[in-house]
Write an enzyme that holds these catalytic residues in place. Structure first.
Site, short mmCIF file in Angstrom:
data_model
loop_
_atom_site.label_atom_id
_atom_site.label_comp_id
_atom_site.label_asym_id
_atom_site.label_seq_id
_atom_site.Cartn_x
_atom_site.Cartn_y
_atom_site.Cartn_z
N HIS A 134 1.12 -0.81 0.02
CA HIS A 134 -0.43 -0.05 0.42
C HIS A 134 1.20 1.38 0.36
CE1 HIS A 134 -3.74 -2.38 0.06
NE2 HIS A 134 -3.40 -2.53 1.43
N HIS A 207 -9.49 2.16 0.75
CA HIS A 207 -9.54 0.93 1.54
C HIS A 207 -10.74 1.16 2.73
CE1 HIS A 207 -7.92 -2.09 3.31
NE2 HIS A 207 -6.47 -2.22 2.90
N GLU A 344 -11.66 -3.53 -2.83
CA GLU A 344 -10.48 -2.50 -3.51
C GLU A 344 -10.74 -3.37 -4.85
OE1 GLU A 344 -6.43 -3.72 -0.06
OE2 GLU A 344 -8.21 -4.19 0.20
C1 BGC Z 1 -4.62 -6.42 2.22
C2 BGC Z 1 -4.08 -7.02 2.98
C3 BGC Z 1 -4.29 -6.10 4.29
C4 BGC Z 1 -5.09 -4.82 4.54
C5 BGC Z 1 -4.74 -4.32 5.88
C6 BGC Z 1 -5.74 -5.52 1.96
O1 BGC Z 1 -5.60 -5.11 1.31
O2 BGC Z 1 -4.78 -7.53 1.08
O3 BGC Z 1 -3.34 -8.52 3.52
O4 BGC Z 1 -4.50 -6.71 5.99
O5 BGC Z 1 -4.48 -4.42 3.14
O6 BGC Z 1 -3.41 -3.74 5.21
#
Ligand code: BGC
Length: 380
Positions: A134, A207, A344
């Site tokens: 991310h 998210h 997402e």
């Molecule tokens: C990921 C997860 C992660 C979450 C929070 C999601 O987009 O796929 O693995 O724990 O985000 O970071």
């Protein structure tokens, strides 16, 4: 009737009409701005609350472009906030798993926290085991965006950010613009665009963690899910796609027919075990370009329905497997295991290292443009 009485009658009728609208819980469509908190350096952060004429309300902060609350009616007209988050900025400044955030430059994972572009290696911060997750240490979820109200028929908030060449070790000065528009039909449209002055890679998403029964109101295992995908990208032990594009047929990843999230989540399946539940990218069945239905989630208790439409090729279903009740969110609600799901919309994880996946490269002269709509309705 004398003009004076006519005027009084008009006033009374006007008040009655306004009362009727307010009585249904609707506000005047528009945007209200308030202070959300202060950054450690004293900078004031704002909260923008968008209302439409049906009473739907979305609050967005310019800290990380985060959706802080999203309030929609149930089948009886009862309004509930259906996204996880915090009551004030201080909550978001603390440790949290990207609640409501705008994610970039690269949403999801880049394996080994490195990639090669135009023959040059780029090394990113490893913030998820060996991976970059991310956007790195200070991704778009943790920066302060410039906010402007966009004039038009619907309340719309534009956020802009200049990510400088080398930020989080990504190449190119990247100009990013994200516009949130609250439509009259209870749809929140998110438009992402970006340009660069050097070849780079880019993957933007939102998210939000949804619980259609209301945030903090139990788990989401009964939520009925449809995902318009015949294939998904299986992962390795680090949750990096192996590169294979696998059919969902005969697997717990087949959501083409509506199935409760919890129906197969604890099944004896290697991929579910690796993800500790669903934490996978689905390859959307698309027909050309444009905004197309990617997923639909239905909560039979409240009657709330969420439809996700997107221009993107993939969608990550993440079922809050890492939520464990340690985070206390809005109104002191405890966010337990699988108490929310994320949908997402995205390009596939680790695309910069997977030449067979759709490209995430952006070059000078090109404009990145993707749109995702979260549309809410009810079933009786
Ligand atoms: C990921 C997860 C992660 C979450 C929070 C999601 O987009 O796929 O693995 O724990 O985000 O970071």
């Amino acid at each position: 009737m004398r003009p004076k009485y006519l005027f009084l009658l008009a006033l009374l009728l006007g008040a009655a009409a306004a009362g009727a609208v307010i009585g249904r819980g609707a506000a005047k469509p528009g945007i209200k701005m308030s202070e959300f908190g202060k950054m450690p350096d004293g900078q004031t952060i704002d909260l923008y609350t968008l209302n439409n004429s049906s009473g739907m309300q979305v609050a967005i902060t310019n800290y990380g472009g985060r959706i802080v609350s999203l309030t929609v009616p149930d089948r009886n007209g009862k309004m509930d906030d259906i996204v996880l988050g915090f009551d004030d900025l201080a909550g978001y400044l603390g440790n949290n798993p990207y609640f409501g955030a705008l994610i970039g430059r690269y949403a999801n994972r880049i394996g080994g926290a490195e990639f090669t572009l135009d023959g040059k290696e780029y090394h990113l911060a490893a913030n998820d085991g060996p991976n970059s997750l991310h956007g790195g240490l200070k991704g778009f979820d943790k920066v302060v965006w410039k906010a402007h109200e966009v004039p038009g028929a619907h309340p719309a908030l534009e956020l802009t950010y200049l990510s400088k060449d080398g930020e989080e070790n990504y190449p190119g000065n990247l100009k990013v613009k994200v516009v949130y528009t609250l439509m009259g039909n209870n749809a929140l449209q998110i438009d992402y665009s970006a340009t660069t002055d050097k070849d780079t890679v880019l993957n933007l998403t939102n998210h939000s963690y949804f619980n259609l029964s209301g945030q903090g109101n139990g788990d989401i295992l009964k939520t009925q899910m449809m995902i318009n995908a015949s294939q998904f990208t299986p992962v390795d032990a680090n949750l990096i796609p192996t590169g294979e594009i696998r059919t969902v047929e005969g697997t717990p990843f087949d959501f083409r027919k509506v199935t409760a999230i919890g129906e197969r989540i604890n099944g004896d399946d290697e991929q579910l075990k690796l993800g500790k539940g669903y934490d996978h990218n689905f390859v959307l069945d698309r027909n050309g370009h444009g905004l197309q239905l990617a997923a639909r989630a239905v909560d039979s208790d409240s009657g709330r329905v969420l439809e996700v439409l997107t221009t993107q090729p993939g969608i990550q279903l993440y079922t809050g497997n890492f939520l464990d009740g340690t985070i206390h969110g809005k109104g002191g609600k405890v966010y337990g295991h699988r108490s929310a799901f994320c949908l997402e919309t995205q390009h596939f994880p680790d695309s910069p290292n997977k030449p067979k996946f759709p490209s995430t490269e952006l070059k000078p002269g090109q404009t990145y443009h993707e749109t995702t709509t979260f549309k809410f309705s009810i079933i009786h």
